[in-house]
Design a protein around this motif. Structure first.
Motif, PDB file in Angstrom:
ATOM      1  N   TYR A  25       0.870  -1.174   0.000  1.00  0.00           N
ATOM      2  CA  TYR A  25       0.000   0.000   0.000  1.00  0.00           C
ATOM      3  C   TYR A  25       0.909   1.227   0.000  1.00  0.00           C
ATOM      4  CZ  TYR A  25      -2.982   3.786   1.574  1.00  0.00           C
ATOM      5  OH  TYR A  25      -3.628   4.999   1.667  1.00  0.00           O
ATOM      6  N   ASP A  52      -1.916  -5.072  -4.513  1.00  0.00           N
ATOM      7  CA  ASP A  52      -1.959  -3.656  -4.145  1.00  0.00           C
ATOM      8  C   ASP A  52      -3.269  -3.327  -3.443  1.00  0.00           C
ATOM      9  OD1 ASP A  52      -0.731  -0.905  -4.450  1.00  0.00           O
ATOM     10  OD2 ASP A  52      -2.723  -0.586  -5.293  1.00  0.00           O
ATOM     11  N   ASN A  53      -3.149  -2.667  -2.293  1.00  0.00           N
ATOM     12  CA  ASN A  53      -4.305  -2.386  -1.442  1.00  0.00           C
ATOM     13  C   ASN A  53      -4.800  -0.953  -1.632  1.00  0.00           C
ATOM     14  OD1 ASN A  53      -6.190  -3.306   0.392  1.00  0.00           O
ATOM     15  ND2 ASN A  53      -4.951  -2.873   2.192  1.00  0.00           N
ATOM     16  N   CYS A  54      -5.093  -0.616  -2.900  1.00  0.00           N
ATOM     17  CA  CYS A  54      -5.628   0.715  -3.251  1.00  0.00           C
ATOM     18  C   CYS A  54      -4.619   1.837  -3.009  1.00  0.00           C
ATOM     19  CB  CYS A  54      -6.919   1.004  -2.497  1.00  0.00           C
ATOM     20  SG  CYS A  54      -8.259  -0.145  -2.876  1.00  0.00           S
ATOM     21  N   SER A  55      -3.417   1.650  -3.508  1.00  0.00           N
ATOM     22  CA  SER A  55      -2.398   2.688  -3.378  1.00  0.00           C
ATOM     23  C   SER A  55      -2.812   3.955  -4.120  1.00  0.00           C
ATOM     24  CB  SER A  55      -1.055   2.196  -3.937  1.00  0.00           C
ATOM     25  OG  SER A  55      -0.522   1.173  -3.144  1.00  0.00           O
ATOM     26  N   GLU A  77      -5.109  -6.059  -7.860  1.00  0.00           N
ATOM     27  CA  GLU A  77      -5.532  -4.851  -7.151  1.00  0.00           C
ATOM     28  C   GLU A  77      -6.813  -5.145  -6.383  1.00  0.00           C
ATOM     29  OE1 GLU A  77      -5.348  -2.450 -11.067  1.00  0.00           O
ATOM     30  OE2 GLU A  77      -5.094  -0.955  -9.469  1.00  0.00           O
ATOM     31  N   ASN A  78      -6.870  -4.716  -5.135  1.00  0.00           N
ATOM     32  CA  ASN A  78      -8.094  -4.846  -4.359  1.00  0.00           C
ATOM     33  C   ASN A  78      -9.084  -3.754  -4.760  1.00  0.00           C
ATOM     34  OD1 ASN A  78      -7.024  -7.010  -2.890  1.00  0.00           O
ATOM     35  ND2 ASN A  78      -6.119  -5.646  -1.361  1.00  0.00           N
ATOM     36  N   GLU A  80     -11.167  -2.385  -2.818  1.00  0.00           N
ATOM     37  CA  GLU A  80     -11.175  -1.424  -1.722  1.00  0.00           C
ATOM     38  C   GLU A  80     -10.052  -1.778  -0.762  1.00  0.00           C
ATOM     39  OE1 GLU A  80     -14.958  -1.773   0.146  1.00  0.00           O
ATOM     40  OE2 GLU A  80     -14.597  -3.798   0.881  1.00  0.00           O
ATOM     41  N   ASN A  81      -9.665  -0.830   0.068  1.00  0.00           N
ATOM     42  CA  ASN A  81      -8.604  -1.074   1.036  1.00  0.00           C
ATOM     43  C   ASN A  81      -9.136  -2.004   2.128  1.00  0.00           C
ATOM     44  OD1 ASN A  81      -6.728  -0.848   3.273  1.00  0.00           O
ATOM     45  ND2 ASN A  81      -5.901   0.970   2.257  1.00  0.00           N
ATOM     46  N   ASN A  87      -4.785  -8.111   3.623  1.00  0.00           N
ATOM     47  CA  ASN A  87      -4.054  -8.134   2.355  1.00  0.00           C
ATOM     48  C   ASN A  87      -2.978  -9.219   2.362  1.00  0.00           C
ATOM     49  OD1 ASN A  87      -3.937  -7.011  -0.244  1.00  0.00           O
ATOM     50  ND2 ASN A  87      -2.098  -5.856   0.275  1.00  0.00           N
TER      51      ASN A  87
END
Length: 318
Positions: A25, A52-55, A77-78, A80-81, A87
């Motif tokens: 992230y 990736d956690n919503c970078s 890619e997620n 949403e975070n 994650n």
């Protein structure tokens, strides 16, 4: 055999042995060094799983630059975070390898890491967790220390390792310092333990087998002000997680406790409460000290910590 069956067979045959999982992230500052440290390994059968956690920074742009020229990297890619711990679990879900090797985005693997750790799992079917020494580096990459489970390499009984860590601290190391079989991960990282989710996972793995310790450093773990540890101290989760984990595992019948270990745990808890003191409610602080710490020692901590800092300063002069 149909074309789809042939493709599926080819896919299965070429599955990697090791999945290097990089949960991230806003890791743009570090992710290139992390990826390069994996690609430089002399071990060939691996994939890199980046989730990736919503970078909101340039993380995705940097990773896309690698995707176009390296087929060992898989990127997800997620929507949403979902939080740091969840994650980590998402990475595990996407991993295709037999062996799981986490790499925190701000850390790096040292040369030979994958080969050494995978070989331990290959050779020792009774081992459920492999750990290695780790260098401590600052934000610029400068090394300022080394930590490890033991100077002595070898295999240690899982229950004795749990006992030592429960009463003394996470000597095994951070996620970057370990490797384990995906098939042994019956539990997941617990989202209710943001500070000690890794040690809880190591304990569950070690309930199934032994620990193989590589004494030499296999990775470098970076320390900087944006790490979750600082936030967990400020939120009081450092103390809450320690109490929760201790209450759960201290009742296990396989623990090999001694009076010294119990005293050591109280000493450690007193120190943990002291470093968290300004973030804890007075009642929570007193309850933690009364049940798990040593009240008189708590009030002596300013003197004790001052002596420790003075000793370190004197040692650095020689």
């Amino acid at each position: 055999m149909t074309t789809s069956q042939q493709n599926e067979e080819t896919r299965v045959v070429h599955l990697p042995k090791v999945s290097v999982c990089i949960p991230t992230y806003n890791g743009a500052r570090y992710i290139e060094a992390a990826i390069e440290s994996v690609l430089a390994q002399d071990y060939c059968s691996f994939e890199i799983v980046i989730v990736d956690n919503c970078s909101t920074d340039a993380t995705k742009t940097i990773v896309f630059g690698y995707l176009s020229r390296n087929d060992k990297i898989r990127f997800f890619e997620n929507a949403e975070n979902i939080g740091l711990t969840a994650n980590f679990n998402r990475c595990l879900d996407y991993a295709q390898g037999q062996y799981i090797k986490y790499l925190c985005v701000d850390d790096v693997l040292l040369p030979g890491c994958l080969q050494q750790m995978a070989s331990e799992l290959d050779v020792h079917p009774d081992v459920s967790l492999v750990c290695g020494g780790r260098l401590s580096i600052d934000d610029t990459g400068r090394s300022f220390g080394q930590r490890r489970y033991s100077e002595r390499p070898g295999v240690f009984p899982g229950h004795s390792v749990i006992t030592r860590c429960l009463y003394g601290g996470n000597f095994i190391g951070e996620p970057t310092a370990v490797m384990f079989r995906k098939s042994d991960a019956h539990s997941r990282f617990r989202t209710t333990l943001p500070q000690l989710m890794d040690m809880d996972m190591w304990f569950h793995l070690l309930e199934q087998g032994a620990l193989s310790n590589i004494g030499a450093p296999v990775c470098a773990v970076r320390f900087h002000n944006m790490q979750m540890t600082h936030k967990n101290i400020e939120s009081g989760k450092l103390i809450e997680d320690n109490i929760s984990l201790f209450n759960e595992f201290s009742k296990k019948p396989y623990l090999l406790t001694t009076p010294w270990l119990k005293i050591r745990h109280r000493l450690m808890m007193t120190y943990r409460v002291w470093i968290s003191r300004q973030f804890l409610e007075p009642t929570s602080r007193q309850n933690a000290l009364g049940e798990y710490g040593i009240v008189p020692l708590y009030y002596l901590m300013p003197i004790v910590s001052g002596l420790v800092r003075l000793t370190r300063k004197i040692q650095s002069m020689y």
